[in-house]
Design a protein around this motif. Structure first.
Motif, PDB file in Angstrom:
ATOM      1  N   GLU A 180       0.827  -1.200   0.000  1.00 52.46           N
ATOM      2  CA  GLU A 180       0.000   0.000   0.000  1.00 52.46           C
ATOM      3  C   GLU A 180       0.862   1.251   0.000  1.00 52.46           C
ATOM      4  O   GLU A 180       2.056   1.199   0.308  1.00 52.46           O
ATOM      5  CB  GLU A 180      -0.926   0.021   1.236  1.00 52.46           C
ATOM      6  CG  GLU A 180      -1.906  -1.143   1.320  1.00 52.46           C
ATOM      7  CD  GLU A 180      -2.973  -1.134   0.222  1.00 52.46           C
ATOM      8  OE1 GLU A 180      -3.134  -0.104  -0.461  1.00 52.46           O
ATOM      9  OE2 GLU A 180      -3.634  -2.171   0.040  1.00 52.46           O
ATOM     10  N   THR A 181       0.236   2.357  -0.334  1.00 53.08           N
ATOM     11  CA  THR A 181       0.951   3.629  -0.323  1.00 53.08           C
ATOM     12  C   THR A 181       0.396   4.585   0.733  1.00 53.08           C
ATOM     13  O   THR A 181       0.903   5.678   0.906  1.00 53.08           O
ATOM     14  CB  THR A 181       0.885   4.304  -1.709  1.00 53.08           C
ATOM     15  OG1 THR A 181      -0.491   4.520  -2.057  1.00 53.08           O
ATOM     16  CG2 THR A 181       1.537   3.433  -2.772  1.00 53.08           C
ATOM     17  N   GLU A 182      -0.664   4.177   1.420  1.00 56.34           N
ATOM     18  CA  GLU A 182      -1.228   4.996   2.508  1.00 56.34           C
ATOM     19  C   GLU A 182      -2.094   4.109   3.401  1.00 56.34           C
ATOM     20  O   GLU A 182      -2.577   3.070   2.965  1.00 56.34           O
ATOM     21  CB  GLU A 182      -2.073   6.159   1.924  1.00 56.34           C
ATOM     22  CG  GLU A 182      -3.160   5.692   0.976  1.00 56.34           C
ATOM     23  CD  GLU A 182      -4.022   6.816   0.405  1.00 56.34           C
ATOM     24  OE1 GLU A 182      -3.925   7.966   0.853  1.00 56.34           O
ATOM     25  OE2 GLU A 182      -4.811   6.511  -0.493  1.00 56.34           O
ATOM     26  N   ASN A 183      -2.294   4.513   4.642  1.00 58.87           N
ATOM     27  CA  ASN A 183      -3.147   3.787   5.601  1.00 58.87           C
ATOM     28  C   ASN A 183      -2.860   2.294   5.615  1.00 58.87           C
ATOM     29  O   ASN A 183      -3.775   1.466   5.599  1.00 58.87           O
ATOM     30  CB  ASN A 183      -4.642   3.980   5.259  1.00 58.87           C
ATOM     31  CG  ASN A 183      -5.012   5.446   5.197  1.00 58.87           C
ATOM     32  OD1 ASN A 183      -4.437   6.268   5.913  1.00 58.87           O
ATOM     33  ND2 ASN A 183      -5.963   5.777   4.333  1.00 58.87           N
ATOM     34  N   LEU A 184      -1.588   1.941   5.643  1.00 59.39           N
ATOM     35  CA  LEU A 184      -1.157   0.563   5.430  1.00 59.39           C
ATOM     36  C   LEU A 184      -1.869  -0.431   6.345  1.00 59.39           C
ATOM     37  O   LEU A 184      -2.487  -1.388   5.874  1.00 59.39           O
ATOM     38  CB  LEU A 184       0.362   0.472   5.625  1.00 59.39           C
ATOM     39  CG  LEU A 184       0.946  -0.939   5.568  1.00 59.39           C
ATOM     40  CD1 LEU A 184       0.742  -1.538   4.186  1.00 59.39           C
ATOM     41  CD2 LEU A 184       2.431  -0.920   5.899  1.00 59.39           C
TER      42      LEU A 184
END
Lengths: 234, 234
Positions: free
Chosen positions: B156-160
């Motif tokens: 992921e790239t955010e909020n993993l």
């Protein structure tokens, strides 16, 4: 094998000395988001082989390379790029200093208009993506070239020679390497290639199937001829 | 280094003996035409390292691999695929025979609806491409699994961690490896990784930055635990 390498060394090691050659290689990647991209099938092997062939002939050799896992040929300077736009910018900057440009890269004609900053989450439905044209590096070089020898590639899946001749004229290149990527033993991922060299004066040379380094050395010798150097001069 | 390898060998060489493990690796390629494709950034290195780690622990190891130039780890059987659909078909066929499935591949969520039989010629204008959802291999396996241990990855790239925990529940996996691909020293193309292991019971193990083979060996040891085997038993 060893004998061939020795012959190669003694006949070619100074053929391009004092010349500056830039080769583009690999397939550019055009991001849709940080994870997904639009790619072009190209192993980069043909371009890397040409760089090796030019370097062993004494040229100062620069490889402008899209992502690949290939090792850098000895003595070659590599500049790594990802997208067609990055390749465009590097090539245009280096161009005035060069004697020869060989555009062996598979450059994306199109890129996604939007490059999302975060990974696009999956939806259950279709997704429509708008692709916009990329700069045409070869055509730009054809317009601005002065002394430079410009070599292009045409990788086609049908009507190879027709498309290639039309491309050669339209883009003002000095030599075009035509490659039917649908043929067995040719094209992407293959270790060998089956190509034709086309010239603006109408000459056409069909090479038999050979490994990519052999194709590269034939190409390198033709470039030397176009520069007015022949093996007899060396 | 050598001492570590020896310790590794003596403590792990039979940890997974008699077990069948299937690992998917690499980024699938979804063709738009014979030359262009939609790709996913993945070097395949994490999946190949897991295959090596399982094989050295005595597992019968199958690697279902999207295109990559990586060498096949010694003793591992590789099945090569290109698209998500091909990967789906191979994995579903092998699944009933397996004890463990590790889905380390970056599988395209979407593919171009049309795959043109000839190279699309460049036009001066925009091109709209329709992408349609691919089968969700991990979710399908989560629905049909019986005895099998199912390990998923979340890149992921955010909020993993939020995304990863939600993915673990929704897809019914037994362990999820969460990987923030935007971090330095982690993710695509990197030789090291920084990951967390998440489990359905709420446990979470954060590993420090380490090379992908070390991550793979930690993962392999956790898989053995989930199978009810520990190093003490061996």
């Amino acid at each position: 094998e060893i004998v061939e390498e020795l012959i190669q060394f003694f006949t070619s090691s100074t053929l391009l000395s004092g010349k500056k050659v830039l080769i583009t290689a690999g397939g550019t990647q055009e991001p849709l988001d940080p994870v997904r991209y639009l790619g072009n099938r190209s192993s980069g092997r043909m371009g890397y082989a040409i760089a090796q062939a030019c370097q062993e002939a004494g040229a100062e050799t620069i490889l402008v390379s899209a992502p690949t896992d290939l090792p850098i040929p000895k003595g070659v300077k590599r500049i790594s790029v990802m997208t067609a736009q990055e390749m465009h910018d590097v090539v245009l900057e280096e161009f005035p200093k060069m004697d020869v440009i060989v555009k062996a890269a598979a450059v994306a004609d199109y890129r996604p208009k939007e490059n999302a900053s975060q990974k696009i989450k999956k939806q259950g439905t279709s997704l429509w993506v708008e692709l916009v044209p990329n700069p045409d590096i070869l055509a730009e070089l054809g317009k601005i070239k002065s002394k430079q020898i410009l070599v292009g590639f045409a990788a086609e899946t049908e009507n190879l020679i027709d498309y290639a001749q039309e491309k050669m004229r339209r883009k003002n290149v000095d030599m075009l390497v035509a490659n039917d990527v649908t043929r067995q033993g040719s094209g992407f991922g293959s270790l060998t290639n089956i190509v034709s060299f086309l010239f603006p004066d109408g000459r056409r040379i069909d090479l038999p199937q050979m490994n990519k380094l052999e194709v590269a050395r034939h190409l390198r010798d033709k470039i030397a001829e176009l520069l007015g150097v022949t093996k007899e001069d060396v």
